[in-house]
Design an enzyme around this catalytic site. Sequence first.
Site, short mmCIF file in Angstrom:
data_model
loop_
_atom_site.label_atom_id
_atom_site.label_comp_id
_atom_site.label_asym_id
_atom_site.label_seq_id
_atom_site.Cartn_x
_atom_site.Cartn_y
_atom_site.Cartn_z
N LYS A 122 61.30 41.52 45.43
CA LYS A 122 60.14 41.32 44.55
C LYS A 122 58.88 41.95 45.14
O LYS A 122 58.03 42.46 44.42
CB LYS A 122 59.91 39.84 44.28
CG LYS A 122 60.91 39.29 43.28
CD LYS A 122 60.53 37.92 42.78
CE LYS A 122 61.66 37.27 42.05
NZ LYS A 122 61.76 37.54 40.65
N LYS A 205 70.13 43.35 38.59
CA LYS A 205 70.39 42.19 37.74
C LYS A 205 69.44 42.16 36.53
O LYS A 205 68.35 42.73 36.57
CB LYS A 205 70.30 40.90 38.56
CG LYS A 205 68.95 40.34 38.73
CD LYS A 205 68.99 38.87 39.16
CE LYS A 205 67.55 38.38 39.16
NZ LYS A 205 67.34 37.00 39.05
N LYS A 208 64.01 38.39 33.60
CA LYS A 208 62.95 38.17 32.59
C LYS A 208 61.84 39.18 32.75
O LYS A 208 61.25 39.62 31.79
CB LYS A 208 62.27 36.81 32.83
CG LYS A 208 63.10 35.61 32.67
CD LYS A 208 62.17 34.39 32.89
CE LYS A 208 62.93 33.25 33.48
NZ LYS A 208 62.89 33.18 34.94
N1 AQP Z 1 70.99 38.11 35.66
C1 AQP Z 1 71.36 36.86 35.95
N2 AQP Z 1 72.68 36.54 35.99
C2 AQP Z 1 73.08 35.27 36.28
N3 AQP Z 1 72.20 34.27 36.54
C3 AQP Z 1 70.89 34.55 36.50
N4 AQP Z 1 69.80 33.80 36.70
C4 AQP Z 1 68.69 34.56 36.54
N5 AQP Z 1 69.03 35.82 36.23
C5 AQP Z 1 70.40 35.84 36.21
C6 AQP Z 1 69.85 32.39 37.04
O1 AQP Z 1 68.94 31.70 36.21
C7 AQP Z 1 68.40 30.60 36.95
C8 AQP Z 1 66.92 30.57 36.81
O2 AQP Z 1 66.36 31.67 37.45
P1 AQP Z 1 64.78 31.72 37.60
O3 AQP Z 1 64.16 31.98 36.31
O4 AQP Z 1 64.27 30.51 38.25
O5 AQP Z 1 64.58 32.87 38.62
P2 AQP Z 1 65.21 34.27 38.75
O6 AQP Z 1 66.58 34.17 39.30
O7 AQP Z 1 64.22 35.07 39.56
O8 AQP Z 1 65.27 34.78 37.25
P3 AQP Z 1 64.70 36.08 36.63
O9 AQP Z 1 65.15 36.13 35.23
O10 AQP Z 1 65.04 37.26 37.51
O11 AQP Z 1 63.15 35.81 36.66
P4 AQP Z 1 61.96 36.71 37.16
O12 AQP Z 1 62.18 38.07 36.58
O13 AQP Z 1 60.71 36.07 36.64
O14 AQP Z 1 62.00 36.69 38.66
C9 AQP Z 1 68.88 30.74 38.39
O15 AQP Z 1 69.99 29.88 38.59
C10 AQP Z 1 69.32 32.16 38.45
O16 AQP Z 1 70.34 32.36 39.43
#
Ligand code: AQP
Length: 342
Positions: A122, A205, A208
């Site tokens: 990040k 991956k 969001k």
């Molecule tokens: N691509 C993914 N595949 C499987 N699991 C995923 N998770 C997120 N993306 C995937 C799972 O969703 C839960 C919540 O994640 P989060 O929102 O707290 O944080 P993150 O993993 O950082 O999700 P994002 O979508 O990538 O958010 P941003 O872009 O804002 O950082 C977790 O259990 C995660 O594993």
Amino acid sequence: MTEAASQSQFTPRVFSGIKPSGGLTLGNYLGAIKRFVEMQGPDFETLYCVVDLHAITVWQDPAELRTATREVAASYLASGIDPEKSILFNQSQVSQHAELGWIFNCVARVGWMNRMTQFKEKAGKNAEKQSLGLYAYPSLMAADILLYHATHVPVGEDQKQHVELTRDIAAKFNHDYKTEFFPLTTPVIEGPAMRVMNLRDGTKKMSKSGESDMERINMLDDADTIAKKFRKARTDPEALPDTLDGLKERPEARNLVDIYAALSDQSPEAVITEYAGAGWGQFKPALADLAVEKLAPISSEMQRLLDDPAEIDRILARGSERARAIAAPILERTYEIVGLVR
Ligand code: AQP
């Protein structure tokens, strides 16, 4: 102390959360929310959280943060989290998370934080400009989990390292204070969708906050948008093989097969058997139809719930009250163990 010994003294309890940092994706749904629903039942007490304090580790517009918080809560409810069976709340209403997070900042080592790949990804080349909160994120996440003595945490694969760090923090706390107060929590990372990949680059991956909306399916996307995104998803010219081995060097193709498997509750092997020899002109529309069939009822229920934000806020307030009832005595006991005068 063996892990079994440490686990058996604790009530089987699940904690997990999602950051309200933007619209939810199919990755969040398949990797997290769908599995949260599956774990709701007689085997565990379940706590599901909207982790708003984690969201603000990067800039969030206040009005958008409020909307995104309610959207995560609505996605839980619309997907089948029952606020009577599970404790559904937002992190900032339970101040004990931040308090235990501070204690864990004093337990975790800087060297441990320096190894966290999510921070490196990040922060990229701009680590110096990131918030201190983003760097300390994993110790707050450890507090989220250990504040409830959670024994199991369903997460996507990207969060595995953070749950391992949670275990390290619990073990160091227990060792330093000669106690067995915190459990060594088990990460539950299962199924074909533990890492849903970006539709434009199968080595990254789906997130969001990814740059382009075309690289992800959002839970609130309509049927046409879902069909368009899958149609334009990057693939290769080859047809689908008849075994998974044939997808080894084809990350984008493997990703679409895994998404199909997770949505249809089948194994990727079963999907390959069904679609062996199929071209993308056949597979992509079938995948889009399946995604719409699964997501449309959830997104329309989410829209209905979002029309009444006061009701969502009431559910979160009530869940927060129930969460505090578990968290407060655990934090008090932690303070006592540490030697803080109360
Ligand atoms: N691509 C993914 N595949 C499987 N699991 C995923 N998770 C997120 N993306 C995937 C799972 O969703 C839960 C919540 O994640 P989060 O929102 O707290 O944080 P993150 O993993 O950082 O999700 P994002 O979508 O990538 O958010 P941003 O872009 O804002 O950082 C977790 O259990 C995660 O594993």
